[in-house]
Design a protein around this motif. Structure first.
Motif, PDB file in Angstrom:
ATOM      1  N   PRO A  23     -61.543  72.636  -3.502  1.00 15.03           N
ATOM      2  CA  PRO A  23     -60.749  73.359  -2.497  1.00 15.03           C
ATOM      3  C   PRO A  23     -59.267  73.007  -2.556  1.00 15.03           C
ATOM      4  O   PRO A  23     -58.413  73.870  -2.318  1.00 15.03           O
ATOM      5  CB  PRO A  23     -61.375  72.920  -1.172  1.00 15.03           C
ATOM      6  CG  PRO A  23     -62.755  72.482  -1.516  1.00 15.03           C
ATOM      7  CD  PRO A  23     -62.666  71.904  -2.893  1.00 15.03           C
ATOM      8  N   VAL A  24     -58.967  71.751  -2.891  1.00 16.53           N
ATOM      9  CA  VAL A  24     -57.565  71.342  -2.989  1.00 16.53           C
ATOM     10  C   VAL A  24     -56.868  72.096  -4.116  1.00 16.53           C
ATOM     11  O   VAL A  24     -55.742  72.605  -3.948  1.00 16.53           O
ATOM     12  CB  VAL A  24     -57.467  69.816  -3.209  1.00 16.53           C
ATOM     13  CG1 VAL A  24     -56.028  69.415  -3.531  1.00 16.53           C
ATOM     14  CG2 VAL A  24     -57.968  69.071  -1.977  1.00 16.53           C
ATOM     15  N   ASP A  25     -57.521  72.193  -5.266  1.00 17.41           N
ATOM     16  CA  ASP A  25     -56.923  72.921  -6.387  1.00 17.41           C
ATOM     17  C   ASP A  25     -56.750  74.396  -6.057  1.00 17.41           C
ATOM     18  O   ASP A  25     -55.745  75.016  -6.429  1.00 17.41           O
ATOM     19  CB  ASP A  25     -57.785  72.760  -7.640  1.00 17.41           C
ATOM     20  CG  ASP A  25     -57.733  71.353  -8.211  1.00 17.41           C
ATOM     21  OD1 ASP A  25     -56.831  70.597  -7.832  1.00 17.41           O
ATOM     22  OD2 ASP A  25     -58.616  71.026  -9.031  1.00 17.41           O
ATOM     23  N   VAL A  26     -57.745  74.965  -5.376  1.00 20.72           N
ATOM     24  CA  VAL A  26     -57.671  76.388  -5.018  1.00 20.72           C
ATOM     25  C   VAL A  26     -56.483  76.649  -4.092  1.00 20.72           C
ATOM     26  O   VAL A  26     -55.698  77.584  -4.305  1.00 20.72           O
ATOM     27  CB  VAL A  26     -58.990  76.846  -4.353  1.00 20.72           C
ATOM     28  CG1 VAL A  26     -58.821  78.237  -3.736  1.00 20.72           C
ATOM     29  CG2 VAL A  26     -60.126  76.850  -5.363  1.00 20.72           C
ATOM     30  N   VAL A  27     -56.337  75.837  -3.072  1.00 20.55           N
ATOM     31  CA  VAL A  27     -55.247  76.039  -2.113  1.00 20.55           C
ATOM     32  C   VAL A  27     -53.897  75.756  -2.770  1.00 20.55           C
ATOM     33  O   VAL A  27     -52.922  76.497  -2.556  1.00 20.55           O
ATOM     34  CB  VAL A  27     -55.465  75.169  -0.860  1.00 20.55           C
ATOM     35  CG1 VAL A  27     -54.203  75.119  -0.007  1.00 20.55           C
ATOM     36  CG2 VAL A  27     -56.626  75.729  -0.047  1.00 20.55           C
ATOM     37  N   ASP A  28     -53.821  74.701  -3.579  1.00 19.11           N
ATOM     38  CA  ASP A  28     -52.556  74.418  -4.272  1.00 19.11           C
ATOM     39  C   ASP A  28     -52.147  75.594  -5.157  1.00 19.11           C
ATOM     40  O   ASP A  28     -50.973  76.007  -5.162  1.00 19.11           O
ATOM     41  CB  ASP A  28     -52.699  73.154  -5.130  1.00 19.11           C
ATOM     42  CG  ASP A  28     -52.597  71.877  -4.316  1.00 19.11           C
ATOM     43  OD1 ASP A  28     -52.138  71.947  -3.162  1.00 19.11           O
ATOM     44  OD2 ASP A  28     -52.982  70.814  -4.845  1.00 19.11           O
ATOM     45  N   ALA A  29     -53.100  76.149  -5.904  1.00 22.20           N
ATOM     46  CA  ALA A  29     -52.785  77.274  -6.787  1.00 22.20           C
ATOM     47  C   ALA A  29     -52.380  78.506  -5.984  1.00 22.20           C
ATOM     48  O   ALA A  29     -51.486  79.264  -6.384  1.00 22.20           O
ATOM     49  CB  ALA A  29     -53.983  77.591  -7.676  1.00 22.20           C
TER      50      ALA A  29
END
Length: 480
Positions: A23-29
């Motif tokens: 989820p962190v990677d998704v939101v960062d992207a």
């Protein structure tokens, strides 16, 4: 993660639940994508980066703990700037509320968060949602990703642009006269105006305002399945909404996989009274063939609305003006504002003209408008007694340049602010409507069509819309 912007919400949620995506990677992207491209269309007015990243970190901890995850766990979502997210500005597109911060989440926002969705920001809207194009004096206009110099539609124009430019996978819209369907058409995305009452609207100080005419909150997405998944989360009764419908056990996501070979489709290219440009008609004529390709039966049939476009529009805005005046009464009572006096100069001229300078509506005029509304309702109900869905263009025109409202459509003079929509009859009636991308013109401009279902048959609308998507997928049409 650079390709996350091309992925559907259903895919993102599935991969997060499986532990294949963070989820962190998704939101960062997602936030990186918004920062990189939002200037193109001006879709977002507020980006909640810090809060979204903290929510993503908590979402990741939940995955690692093995918690029971919601259907939208870790999926970024955008909220229209007419609706409240706790601790975030809600400007309503108005200078009167440029610094207004919400104390609590609206009910549908609470449901989205409870399902695991992560709010990444607020999308643009005209002042108080009063407009078929998205422009205001707080942040300016929003353009379609297909040509940012042209309109994204209104009033959920920021949501439509955010989806069409692939900034987020899902977004929320609201619709009182076409405000989900118009941006869907202009930005080549799917939107659902649900049956009236299916998604509750807990409005105060006037809990009964949403019937004048019917106002709806609904999902917008690039795929029908994503909208169905979001809709399942948003739908359901709420005691604060006197019109909310009882809960049912319909599986809306499963409806998107249904065959439609037993479906009877009525196709009306102009509702027998609305002008439509030949370029729009040609695209929709072709798109309707998708139903036949999917096995459905399509017949040319018009509803008998009992009135011409001008009479319907006059009745609609007789009722809408009462709704808007109620809004201004609330500004005075609850916020101490004086839109009719000291605060008048901070309003857009079109807001002043539409509400403050329009003639007062008499009881007799309102009653006559309700009679016109009844005739329109009867015509739609009668047609849908013979057919499962009615298909018609969403707009009579393609997206036009900012500030260049059409004076005529196919040679017929129209109300320049709103006479190019075919949407208002279904706010009179409250029927569910899917706004489906129909295709692009030779100029590369998007065209949309409406798929209207029987009352409370939202699942049939989703099934029919998904059939078009399978036969004529539109996902490769978005700007690079």
């Amino acid at each position: 993660m650079t390709d996350i912007h091309t992925h559907s919400a259903t895919r993102i949620a599935r991969e997060i639940r499986a532990g294949d995506r963070s989820p962190v990677d998704v939101v960062d992207a997602t936030l990186d994508r918004i920062e990189e491209r939002n200037d193109r269309t001006n879709a977002f007015v507020t980006v909640t980066g810090d809060a979204a990243r903290e929510a993503a970190r908590e979402a990741e901890r939940a995955v690692k703990r093995g918690d029971d995850l919601g259907p939208l766990h870790g999926v970024p979502v955008a909220i229209k700037d007419l609706d409240d997210v706790a601790g975030v500005k809600t400007t309503f597109g108005s200078k009167l509320f440029a610094d207004n911060v919400a104390d609590a989440d609206d009910e549908f926002v609470r449901r989205l968060k409870a399902a695991g969705a992560i709010v990444v920001g607020k999308t643009n809207t005209p002042e108080f949602g009063l407009g078929c194009t998205t422009d205001n004096r707080v942040v300016g206009p929003t353009g379609t990703p297909f040509d940012p110099d042209r309109i994204s539609g209104g009033s959920s124009g920021g949501a439509g642009a955010a989806l069409g430019d692939r900034l987020v996978p899902i977004a929320q819209g609201s619709d009182t006269g076409g405000s989900i369907r118009t941006p869907s058409s202009c930005c080549h995305v799917f939107g659902l105006k649900p049956s009236f009452g299916r998604v509750p609207r807990v409005d105060r100080p006037n809990a009964f305002s949403d019937q004048t005419p019917f106002s709806h909150t609904g999902p917008m997405a690039r795929t029908v399945a994503d909208a169905a998944l979001m809709f399942e989360v948003m739908a359901g009764p709420d005691p604060g909404d006197p019109f909310s419908l009882p809960a049912d056990d319909t599986d809306y996501l499963a409806a998107t996989d249904r065959p439609v070979d037993d479906l009877r489709v009525a196709y009306s290219p102009d509702l027998d009274t609305y002008p439509v440009e030949p370029t729009v008609r040609a695209v929709v004529d072709d798109a309707v063939g998708a139903f036949e390709d999917a096995g459905a039966t399509v017949e040319r049939a018009d509803p008998d609305l009992g009135h011409d476009q001008g009479e319907i529009l006059d009745a609609y805005y007789t009722m809408a003006k009462i709704l808007w005046e109620s809004l201004f009464d609330g500004l005075e009572r609850d916020h101490g504002l004086d839109p009719r006096g000291a605060d008048r100069d901070r309003l857009r001229p079109v807001t002043v003209e539409t509400i403050l300078e329009a003639a007062d509506v008499s009881t007799r005029e309102y009653t006559r408008a309700q009679m016109v509304r009844s005739d329109v309702y009867d015509g739609i109900v009668d047609l849908l007694a013979e057919y499962d869905v009615l298909v018609t263009p969403t707009l009579g025109v393609t997206p036009f340049e900012h500030g260049e409202h059409p004076e005529s459509v196919d040679g017929t003079p129209v109300d320049r602010l709103r006479g190019w929509l075919l949407t208002q009859p279904f706010n009179f009636s409250g029927h569910p409507v899917g706004a489906v991308p129909a295709g692009l013109t030779d100029e590369g401009l998007p065209v949309g069509m409406q798929v209207v279902g029987r009352r409370h048959a939202d699942d049939v609308v989703l099934a029919a819309s998904a059939a078009v998507e399978r036969e004529r997928p539109w996902h490769d049409a978005y700007p690079a």
